[in-house]
Design a protein around this motif. Structure first.
Motif, short mmCIF file in Angstrom:
data_model
loop_
_atom_site.label_atom_id
_atom_site.label_comp_id
_atom_site.label_asym_id
_atom_site.label_seq_id
_atom_site.Cartn_x
_atom_site.Cartn_y
_atom_site.Cartn_z
N ASP A 12 12.71 27.11 46.10
CA ASP A 12 13.17 28.30 46.81
C ASP A 12 13.86 29.27 45.87
N GLU A 13 14.51 28.74 44.85
CA GLU A 13 15.15 29.63 43.89
C GLU A 13 14.12 30.34 43.02
N ALA A 16 12.62 33.04 45.14
CA ALA A 16 13.55 34.16 45.29
C ALA A 16 13.57 35.02 44.04
N ASP A 19 10.43 37.01 43.93
CA ASP A 19 10.51 38.11 44.91
C ASP A 19 11.37 39.25 44.38
N LEU A 20 12.46 38.90 43.71
CA LEU A 20 13.30 39.93 43.09
C LEU A 20 12.48 40.69 42.03
N ARG A 152 4.90 38.27 48.13
CA ARG A 152 6.31 38.00 48.42
C ARG A 152 6.49 36.78 49.32
N GLY A 153 7.44 35.92 48.91
CA GLY A 153 7.73 34.73 49.72
C GLY A 153 6.78 33.57 49.47
N HIS A 312 25.18 41.51 42.97
CA HIS A 312 24.03 40.70 43.37
C HIS A 312 24.49 39.41 44.02
N ALA A 314 23.87 36.28 44.45
CA ALA A 314 22.97 35.21 44.04
C ALA A 314 23.62 33.86 43.79
N ASP A 316 23.71 31.21 45.27
CA ASP A 316 22.93 30.01 45.58
C ASP A 316 21.86 29.73 44.53
N HIS A 317 21.62 30.65 43.61
CA HIS A 317 20.74 30.31 42.50
C HIS A 317 21.47 29.51 41.45
#
Lengths: 326, 437
Positions: A12-13, A16, A19-20, A152-153, A312, A314, A316-317
């Protein structure tokens, strides 16, 4: 996200971050390619090894985010006069820079610098260890190839990728062997046996399947093939085969290109046409090689933004993207 | 001066008294107790002074990392009363002048006996033999020859060195590392070296040299000693050679009994050592081999380095770890507390056997009445986190900093002279005669 030292990160990271990078990618279509996100921030590209393309890519990425970007090269600087890695890092940190992008011939050097200097560090390639932004841009380019504007995603579930060349000495292969499986891809490493890294007890190498025969892998019709730059001068005749032997066994020749079907072709550059792949392969519509270069800027903008933009969100990254640090 | 140690577990056995008088161990019932210094040794284990067959004292040439004087402080702190100083100094210990200098510096430093090791080849270059007979006949009385740091990899040179050694009753201590298989090698070769992108050192590069050398030693009728055995494969080669009757002895370094390659994940060069840290399976095999006698001794490979040599990228940093101060603690943790060895076994592996290999007299009857008073008192129940202040040499490149180790060396006597008291170095007068012979 504190540092980017490794391409090893949870799915998921990684998604993400890609996607960024998609967000960043949009500005390449603009007339004015500049975001104010890193205005007032200073990024140093600390390159102990020459690398025009990676350094330029980071430099453009930083400038499009309005950061001040300074290039420090190992050659001709105090580094070549015997100053230690640590002293160089501490000196640059003491000048008040906000982030350091490091390219080094020594595996692990960015992780040590991250510990020593207390500033965000991006690994721009360390020895024969990792090149995480290269793996991210490879994943980005491949995801766009497969999913287009609907990328994306998405991840790379079920995508079969063959990585061909001098795997043992390739930081690109290492980072891709970590990142692509995290995104759901199935990676096979292909190369002359002496250029494959040591196997684990279960037969995997770098945690994925390895196969010495390119022809067998081509028969499996992979979805993508990444040809690595080969440096046959490295221990020529002992570890590395001759050019003729390499082409016989591991070059993507026109004949192999025909059998490969419609697999996407990737190459981190710079290419040796005729050695890693034929010119026809490099210039075919299957080739994503220039898209990779474009993706490099977007991905590096995303990384610098995630590391250095104060607004930002972020956190959770943070844990795994900085996983290489202690 | 008489010293009485009361209630010590001698070699880990039932508590009894030991008495030291005029540099030798005497019958405790025959001394004048009223005039003796009495040390309560209850709860402490008494061991013979430890002998390290493999120490780098760095002098001459590497004084920023260690000197003979600082190295023997580290030795005393670890319970060692005799250290064999490796030949890879600058200049190399390949002439009588250098070994006699090191020998003299050892006498001046006191605290422990310093026995210089002579180089096998001139300049450790592996091209022509050093004057081994002259080194043996020098005032330093060289009995151990080694190019440690480099492998004597030319088979003919190794054969001729062994022939000289046989005539001198000396031993050749081989650093077994096939150079062709270890170019650019900085860690154990395996899946982890692949993952970390660091040059791999395959186990076969050690075992293959040991197999060859054992055969050459048999051919020459000579004694071969294998430095720092680090792999399960080499253990098997040594076991087979011993079974054939080859005169081969082997050592293991403490760090190879406790630490594994996993520590290299940090890229912290404190964990860079040659031969490298290996796998769990190797650690298990080495412990068992030491316990069953396939590996004869523990030797520290104490390798001090100045900070700048270690504050570098892993591939660029120097190889080596200090080890004198912590060796006995590591052996306690790896071999005694695991039930593989008792204290008598530790005394054999760290005192009697290394002295025998190095032909150092005075250690053949440990703690027996009449023996030179090389005595160590250890508190086996202590446990402490290793800190820089515990390291008494000049360098602090210890892989154990921040790690808890059991045991504490409290008191040491070297030929009856106190060198460590309650864990602190006793700086005595300069001694110019040889101690405990």
């Amino acid at each position: 996200m504190r540092h980017l030292l490794t391409a090893s990160m949870p799915r998921d990271e990684a998604v993400a971050l890609l996607d960024l990078a998609e967000d960043m990618h949009q500005i390449q279509d603009r007339e004015l390619k500049k975001l104010p996100a890193l205005r007032g921030r200073t990024v140093v590209n600390l390159f102990f090894e020459d690398s025009t393309r990676t350094r330029s890519s980071f430099e453009i990425a930083g400038k499009w985010l309005s950061a001040d970007v300074i290039n420090v090269s190992g050659k001709g600087s105090s580094v070549s006069k015997g100053e230690s890695l640590r002293d160089t890092g501490l000196t640059i940190a003491a000048m008040g820079v906000d982030g350091v992008v490091v390219r080094s011939g020594a595996s692990g050097a960015p992780a040590l610098l991250a510990d020593w200097i207390g500033r965000p560090v991006v690994n721009a390639g360390d020895g024969t260890h990792e090149h995480p932004t290269q793996a991210l841009l490879d994943a980005f380019a491949l995801r766009r190839r497969i999913h287009g504007d609907a990328a994306r995603g998405k991840a790379l579930d079920g995508v079969r990728v063959a990585i061909v060349g001098d795997i043992a000495h390739s930081r690109v292969a290492r980072s891709n062997a970590l990142l692509l499986p995290a995104l759901g891809a199935e990676v096979t490493l292909v190369g002359p046996p002496p250029l494959l890294p040591p196997a684990a007890s279960d037969g995997t190498r770098l945690g994925v399947r390895a196969e010495p025969s390119l022809d067998r892998v081509i028969d499996e019709r992979p979805d993508a093939m990444m040809l690595l730059r080969v440096q046959l001068e490295r221990q020529a005749g002992k570890v590395a085969p001759s050019a003729a032997e390499y082409i016989t066994g591991w070059s993507l020749t026109d004949e192999r290109l025909a059998r490969l079907g419609d697999a996407h072709l990737l190459h981190p550059g710079p290419m040796n046409r005729g050695l890693e792949l034929s010119s026809r392969a490099a210039d075919s519509d299957r080739s994503a090689i220039l898209e990779q270069v474009t993706a490099g800027v977007s991905v590096r903008m995303a990384v610098l933004y995630a590391l250095l933009a104060s607004d930002h969100p972020a956190p959770d990254h943070a844990s795994s993207v900085s996983g290489g640090a202690r | 001066m008489t010293t009485l140690l009361t209630g010590a577990a001698v070699l880990g056995g039932e508590p009894r008294d030991l008495a030291i008088e005029d540099g030798v161990l005497v019958d405790p019932s025959a001394i004048d107790r009223d005039r003796a210094e009495v040390i309560d040794a209850s709860g402490l284990v008494a061991l013979p002074g430890l002998v390290d067959l493999h120490t780098h004292l760095r002098q001459p040439g590497g004084e920023q990392a260690e000197t003979v004087a600082s190295g023997v402080r580290a030795a005393a702190a670890g319970g060692f009363t005799c250290v064999f100083a490796m030949a890879n100094t600058n200049p190399v210990a390949d002439t009588p002048a250098v070994v006699e200098q090191v020998h003299r510096l050892g006498l001046e430093a006191g605290l422990a006996t310093v026995r210089p090791i002579g180089a096998v080849t001139v300049g450790l270059a592996g091209e022509r033999l050093a004057d081994m007979t002259m080194l043996a006949r020098s005032a330093a009385r060289v009995t151990v020859f080694s190019d440690d740091g480099h492998c004597v990899h030319d088979a003919e040179l190794m054969r001729r060195a062994l022939e000289h050694a046989a005539a001198l009753d000396a031993v050749v201590a081989q650093h077994a590392q096939d150079p062709a298989l270890t170019r650019g090698a900085v860690m154990h070769e395996g899946p982890l070296s692949a993952e970390l992108g660091l040059g791999g050192w395959p186990a076969v590069a050690e075992a293959s040299i040991v197999a060859r050398d054992a055969m050459l030693a048999e051919l020459a009728g000579a004694r071969l000693h294998v430095c720092h055995v680090s792999t399960a494969e080499t253990v098997e080669v040594v076991r087979a050679a011993k079974a054939r009757g080859a005169r081969i002895t082997a050592e293991v370094a403490p760090h190879h009994l406790l630490l594994t390659e996993e520590l290299v994940r940090s890229y912290d060069a404190r964990f860079k050592v040659n031969p490298p840290l290996r796998t769990d399976a190797d650690v298990r095999a080495l412990r068992e081999a030491l316990a069953d006698g396939t590996i004869d001794i523990v030797a520290t490979d104490h390798a001090p380095h100045a900070p700048e040599a270690k504050l570098a990228a892993f591939a660029d940093a120097s190889f080596g770890m200090v080890g004198l101060e912590t060796a006995l603690q590591v052996v306690q943790m790896a071999c005694v507390e695991t039930g593989l060895m008792d204290w008598a076994g530790v005394a054999r592996a760290m005192s009697t056997a290394p002295a025998e290999i190095g032909r150092e007299p005075g250690y053949d009857a440990p703690l027996a009445i009449g023996s030179p008073a090389h005595v160590v008192l250890v508190d086996p129940a202590a446990r402490a986190v290793v800190e820089e202040r515990h390291l008494k040499g000049r360098s602090a490149n210890s892989p154990y900093l921040g790690r808890e180790l059991p045991g504490r060396v409290l008191h040491v006597w070297h030929g009856g002279r106190r060198t460590l008291a309650a864990g602190e170095i006793v700086t005595g007068e300069i001694v110019t005669e040889e101690v405990g012979r």
